[in-house]
Scaffold this active site. Structure first.
Site, PDB file in Angstrom:
ATOM      1  N   SER A  26       0.927  -1.232  -0.020  1.00  0.00           N
ATOM      2  CA  SER A  26       0.079   0.029  -0.055  1.00  0.00           C
ATOM      3  C   SER A  26       0.880   1.344  -0.162  1.00  0.00           C
ATOM      4  CB  SER A  26      -1.069  -0.149   1.165  1.00  0.00           C
ATOM      5  OG  SER A  26      -0.371  -0.853   2.285  1.00  0.00           O
ATOM      6  N   HIS A  46      -3.031  -3.287  -6.009  1.00  0.00           N
ATOM      7  CA  HIS A  46      -3.514  -2.654  -4.489  1.00  0.00           C
ATOM      8  C   HIS A  46      -5.173  -2.978  -4.605  1.00  0.00           C
ATOM      9  CE1 HIS A  46      -3.539   0.747  -1.778  1.00  0.00           C
ATOM     10  NE2 HIS A  46      -3.551  -0.217  -0.951  1.00  0.00           N
ATOM     11  N   GLU A  87      -6.090  -0.758  -7.474  1.00  0.00           N
ATOM     12  CA  GLU A  87      -5.366   0.288  -8.097  1.00  0.00           C
ATOM     13  C   GLU A  87      -4.095  -0.544  -8.694  1.00  0.00           C
ATOM     14  OE1 GLU A  87      -4.202   2.714  -4.778  1.00  0.00           O
ATOM     15  OE2 GLU A  87      -4.198   4.512  -6.018  1.00  0.00           O
ATOM     16  N   ASN A 139      -3.796   6.446  -1.081  1.00  0.00           N
ATOM     17  CA  ASN A 139      -3.222   6.825   0.208  1.00  0.00           C
ATOM     18  C   ASN A 139      -2.884   8.283   0.238  1.00  0.00           C
ATOM     19  OD1 ASN A 139      -4.094   4.610   2.126  1.00  0.00           O
ATOM     20  ND2 ASN A 139      -2.259   3.696   1.081  1.00  0.00           N
TER      21      ASN A 139
HETATM   22  N1  LIG Z   1      -4.875  -4.448   5.729  1.00  0.00           N
HETATM   23  C1  LIG Z   1      -5.250  -3.542   5.008  1.00  0.00           C
HETATM   24  O1  LIG Z   1      -6.314  -2.979   5.082  1.00  0.00           O
HETATM   25  C2  LIG Z   1      -4.345  -3.272   3.588  1.00  0.00           C
HETATM   26  C3  LIG Z   1      -4.924  -2.828   2.661  1.00  0.00           C
HETATM   27  C4  LIG Z   1      -4.456  -2.619   1.318  1.00  0.00           C
HETATM   28  C5  LIG Z   1      -3.139  -3.305   1.457  1.00  0.00           C
HETATM   29  N2  LIG Z   1      -2.496  -3.784   2.418  1.00  0.00           N
HETATM   30  C6  LIG Z   1      -1.105  -4.356   2.179  1.00  0.00           C
HETATM   31  O2  LIG Z   1      -1.272  -5.752   1.753  1.00  0.00           O
HETATM   32  C7  LIG Z   1      -0.081  -6.413   2.733  1.00  0.00           C
HETATM   33  C8  LIG Z   1      -0.438  -7.354   3.732  1.00  0.00           C
HETATM   34  O3  LIG Z   1      -1.270  -6.775   4.701  1.00  0.00           O
HETATM   35  P1  LIG Z   1      -2.252  -7.441   5.677  1.00  0.00           P
HETATM   36  O4  LIG Z   1      -3.094  -6.610   6.281  1.00  0.00           O
HETATM   37  O5  LIG Z   1      -2.794  -8.651   4.827  1.00  0.00           O
HETATM   38  O6  LIG Z   1      -1.052  -8.049   6.755  1.00  0.00           O
HETATM   39  P2  LIG Z   1      -1.337  -9.386   7.853  1.00  0.00           P
HETATM   40  O7  LIG Z   1      -0.324  -9.050   8.733  1.00  0.00           O
HETATM   41  O8  LIG Z   1      -2.750  -9.515   7.993  1.00  0.00           O
HETATM   42  O9  LIG Z   1      -0.720 -10.495   6.898  1.00  0.00           O
HETATM   43  C9  LIG Z   1       0.598 -11.011   6.516  1.00  0.00           C
HETATM   44  C10 LIG Z   1       0.541 -12.334   6.322  1.00  0.00           C
HETATM   45  O10 LIG Z   1       1.816 -12.691   5.689  1.00  0.00           O
HETATM   46  C11 LIG Z   1       2.535 -13.667   6.375  1.00  0.00           C
HETATM   47  N3  LIG Z   1       3.893 -13.819   6.091  1.00  0.00           N
HETATM   48  C12 LIG Z   1       4.935 -13.032   6.770  1.00  0.00           C
HETATM   49  N4  LIG Z   1       6.015 -13.559   6.263  1.00  0.00           N
HETATM   50  C13 LIG Z   1       5.862 -14.546   5.071  1.00  0.00           C
HETATM   51  C14 LIG Z   1       6.322 -14.952   4.090  1.00  0.00           C
HETATM   52  N5  LIG Z   1       7.897 -14.904   4.086  1.00  0.00           N
HETATM   53  N6  LIG Z   1       5.855 -15.752   3.189  1.00  0.00           N
HETATM   54  C15 LIG Z   1       4.537 -15.822   3.177  1.00  0.00           C
HETATM   55  N7  LIG Z   1       3.914 -15.163   4.208  1.00  0.00           N
HETATM   56  C16 LIG Z   1       4.462 -14.499   5.061  1.00  0.00           C
HETATM   57  C17 LIG Z   1       2.017 -13.494   7.811  1.00  0.00           C
HETATM   58  O11 LIG Z   1       2.164 -14.919   8.491  1.00  0.00           O
HETATM   59  C18 LIG Z   1       0.812 -13.170   7.695  1.00  0.00           C
HETATM   60  O12 LIG Z   1      -0.432 -14.350   7.534  1.00  0.00           O
HETATM   61  C19 LIG Z   1       0.729  -5.191   3.119  1.00  0.00           C
HETATM   62  O13 LIG Z   1       1.777  -4.946   2.259  1.00  0.00           O
HETATM   63  C20 LIG Z   1      -0.339  -4.149   3.578  1.00  0.00           C
HETATM   64  O14 LIG Z   1       0.403  -2.729   3.238  1.00  0.00           O
HETATM   65  C21 LIG Z   1      -3.170  -3.895   3.431  1.00  0.00           C
END
Ligand SMILES: NC(=O)c1ccc[n+]([C@@H]2O[C@H](COP(=O)([O-])OP(=O)(O)OC[C@H]3O[C@@H](n4cnc5c(N)ncnc54)[C@H](O)[C@@H]3O)[C@@H](O)[C@H]2O)c1
Length: 288
Positions: A122, A143, A155, A193
């Site tokens: 993000s 995104h 996005e 963002n």
């Molecule tokens: N949460 C939101 O609202 C949102 C919205 C848009 C984008 N994002 C982006 O999405 C991405 C993930 O965010 P999230 O909220 O899902 O995070 P999260 O913490 O809920 O999930 C991340 C997952 O990745 C796993 N992980 C860690 N290391 C790993 C590896 N080496 N291989 C595979 N899996 C691994 C973790 O165990 C976890 O289950 C980030 O880049 C975030 O910026 C988040």
């Protein structure tokens, strides 16, 4: 790559976003390989997907009979080698540059040369992440918005190196997922963002300067601007730590004082008041 040639999709990271992305691809008929580092995270993701599919059945979005085949089309794996047969892979691991670089390099090493690799970051530069791989022309930002099964927008972020073919394939793939792709070029905060976070930041300044209480700031934006949620309610939902991280990215990325993070936001994050997930942010949750 012809978007119709994409049959198997790998999702790296089975957290909030990863399970939503896997859900949407599986519901649209793709074979999904869902990878996380531990089996317990995969089990949790499949439970969440199952509950969210039930919700879609109740709403009449999918037939009850579709649930089992959708779940069966998601293969949970812990070893990176098991994503090798994917035609398209999307990374959704936590928002840390070094971690993303490591995961993307691993995926790059095992995927077929023609496979496209996408990131759901993000705020990190898609151009910088593309440069960490040996396939920068087949690298792109996708995104998705949270909750992924519900929100229509994707996005689509072109890195400097992204080829036209990768871009076209990704846009068409989003449409096949019944999403609305909007193309933007790589720049701090992209569009989503860069526009949303300064709104939240300014709302926090209003509270800090005692211009209005959080309820009043949110009421102005809901009743006057027709926003479905007030900016401070939304900040609590997103997580104040995430909002602060993104403001820091904008502030550093543009070097422009207009993106200065609100000191109240910093103070609340230091106090551990991260919003809904910690029980307290601009509002108090669950009686805490
Ligand atoms: N949460 C939101 O609202 C949102 C919205 C848009 C984008 N994002 C982006 O999405 C991405 C993930 O965010 P999230 O909220 O899902 O995070 P999260 O913490 O809920 O999930 C991340 C997952 O990745 C796993 N992980 C860690 N290391 C790993 C590896 N080496 N291989 C595979 N899996 C691994 C973790 O165990 C976890 O289950 C980030 O880049 C975030 O910026 C988040």
């Amino acid at each position: 790559m012809n978007p119709d040639a994409v049959r198997t999709v790998a999702v790296l990271g089975a957290g909030t976003m990863g399970n939503g992305i896997a859900h949407v691809f599986a519901r649209c008929g793709y074979s999904v390989i869902l990878r996380d580092v531990e089996q317990q995270f995969l089990d949790r993701a499949l439970e969440t997907i199952s509950k969210n599919l039930d919700r879609e059945i109740k709403k009449g979005k999918i037939a009850e009979a579709a649930k089992s085949p959708v779940l069966a089309s998601i293969v949970p794996v812990t070893k990176i080698e098991e994503i090798a047969r994917a035609d398209f892979a999307i990374e959704a691991v936590p928002e840390q540059l070094d971690l993303k670089r490591t995961v993307l390099r691993e995926a790059d090493r095992v995927l077929r040369p023609e496979a496209i690799l996408a990131t759901n970051t993000s705020s990190i530069s898609v151009t910088e992440l593309a440069a960490a791989t040996q396939r920068p022309d087949r690298f792109i930002g996708m995104h998705f918005m949270n909750p992924v099964p519900v929100m229509p927008l994707v996005e689509v972020i072109r890195a400097l190196q992204t080829s036209n073919d990768t871009f076209e394939t990704t846009m068409k793939l989003c449409e096949k997922l019944e999403k609305k792709p909007v193309a933007v070029t790589d720049s701090p905060g992209f569009v989503s963002n860069r526009v949303l976070m300064p709104l939240i930041n300014e709302a926090a300044f209003c509270v800090m300067e005692s211009v209005a209480a959080p309820e009043a700031v949110d009421a102005v934006m809901k009743l006057g601007m027709n926003h479905p949620m007030g900016p401070l309610e939304l900040a609590d939902f997103i997580g104040l730590d995430i909002c602060l991280d993104v403001m820091e990215v904008l502030f550093e990325g543009f070097g422009d004082p207009k993106f200065r993070p609100c000191p109240l936001l910093k103070k609340m994050v230091s106090a551990g008041w991260l919003g809904k997930k910690s029980g307290r942010g601009f509002y108090v949750y669950g009686g805490k």
